[in-house]
Design an enzyme around this catalytic site. Structure first.
Site, PDB file in Angstrom:
ATOM      1  CB  ALA A 296      -0.966  -0.035   1.187  1.00  0.00           C
TER       2      ALA A 296
ATOM      3  CG  ASP B 285      -3.341  -3.683   1.038  1.00  0.00           C
ATOM      4  OD1 ASP B 285      -3.120  -4.741   1.660  1.00  0.00           O
ATOM      5  OD2 ASP B 285      -2.630  -3.261   0.113  1.00  0.00           O
TER       6      ASP B 285
END
Ligand code: MRU
Length: 365
Positions: free
Chosen positions: A55, A241
């Site tokens: 991420a 994420d």
């Protein structure tokens, strides 16, 4: 962190100041290759085929992608198109949207002639902030590892996927406490879930821990529950994420099962995250976080190092059988012991997150 003794970040500006260099993660662990991204389209491709992934690194790459786009077309239309192209690359990691919103807000008032320079400088600043945030996550998680090691002589951490330095600009999130513990002389050992279908654990986490000399053992994705039942895991640490405002945690597929096993066995389950991974617009993560569905080929085929030294995709699923490939799952907040952030460890609750960040997704002060 170091690769064969040389210090690297996972992304860095090119020497001519017009492009950006990445470690091409599709070749790891069998070959270490870097790649120069010169256009917005190349940055978008690198994110969607996972030359860069994780991420925080997706966010930094997208920021550089906006800069590269401004060198091609710095008009308002060019800005809007680049935003849309980059946003469409991967749906789950919210750091992507966070970085694009940041860049758009800075670029909109700038004169087109200045936009490339403004964006390129801001992308570099986001990368630097990411390094500092992750260093702080490590410092905040380190006491947990130290306390267990002092009591037991060694601390065994289980991790899933790759939330390591190559998933960020440097340090990693879940690996940052581990690297800092190892560097402080604490006896830390990591159980590394292989993380099918793309094997981020077996390919990437094992590679980077090995490069840094951290003791680790790769296990199949199904082994964690057994190890926890037999007292061989002291705590689980993963990345994420997207964290919803209620503390639900989205991460690589399989994370939820590890959280269930951890709860059944009284093993603490911590999630490490930088504040740009919090999505304040999502109230209920289980219900509302979009889950990326990736190609079935990732399930049917696996890159393998052959005995002649070449790397080739090998079929590992019965031909003709349908496959499904949801790439992420959501662990309900009730299974999360704590959220390790750059500001400290927050309870995985709406109140815990709001108190620590007062609804700000700003990077470390
Ligand atoms: O599909 P990937 O490899 O991008 O998924 C990565 C993860 O799930 C990581 O755990 C997450 O992005 C956190 S990275 C610090």
């Amino acid at each position: 962190m170091k690769v064969d003794g040389t210090a690297y970040r996972s992304i860095w500006p090119s020497a001519d100041g017009r492009a950006v260099e990445i470690i091409d993660q599709t070749f790891l662990p069998f070959a270490f290759r870097t790649k120069t991204l010169t256009t917005c389209a190349e940055a978008a491709e690198a994110i969607s085929v996972m030359r860069v992934r994780g991420a925080p690194l997706i966010g930094v790459t997208a920021a550089y992608g906006m800069a590269l786009a401004m060198a091609e077309d710095a008009s308002d239309d060019g800005l809007a198109t680049a935003y849309d192209v980059l946003l469409a690359t991967r749906p789950t990691a919210v750091n992507l949207r966070w970085a694009l919103d940041d860049l758009r807000a800075i670029l909109a008032p700038a004169a087109p002639a200045d936009r490339f320079a403004v964006a390129y400088a801001r992308a570099g600043a986001i990368a630097d902030e990411d390094v500092e945030i992750n260093r702080r996550i490590g410092a905040n998680g380190l006491p947990l590892l130290r306390e267990i090691a002092e009591r037991k002589g060694r601390v065994n951490v289980l991790t899933h996927c790759n939330a390591g330095w190559i998933a960020t600009t440097d340090w990693g999130t879940a690996t940052s406490p581990v690297y800092q513990a190892h560097d402080a002389g604490i006896d830390v050992h990591v159980w590394v879930d292989e993380t099918r279908p793309r094997n981020q654990g077996a390919f990437l986490t094992a590679w980077e821990l090995g490069q840094h000399g951290v003791p680790h053992t790769v296990i199949t994705d199904n082994a964690g529950g057994h190890l926890m039942q037999h007292g061989q895991v002291n705590l689980v640490m993963t990345g994420t994420d997207r964290v919803a405002a209620n503390g639900d945690v989205c991460n690589k597929i399989g994370t939820y099962l590890k959280a269930l096993a951890a709860q059944d066995n009284g093993v603490p389950f911590y999630v490490c995250l930088p504040s740009p991974t919090i999505d304040w617009t999502v109230d209920d993560g289980v219900r509302d976080i979009p889950i990326e569905e990736r190609s079935g080929r990732e399930v049917t085929h696996l890159d393998a190092l052959l005995e002649d030294g070449s790397v080739a995709p090998a079929r590992v699923v019965c031909e003709g059988s349908p496959v499904a490939n949801p790439a992420f799952d959501v662990t309900p907040a009730r299974l999360v012991t704590g959220l390790i952030t750059e500001r400290g460890i927050a309870p995985a609750t709406r109140a815990g997150l709001s108190e620590m960040f007062s609804h700000s997704s700003e990077a470390a002060e």
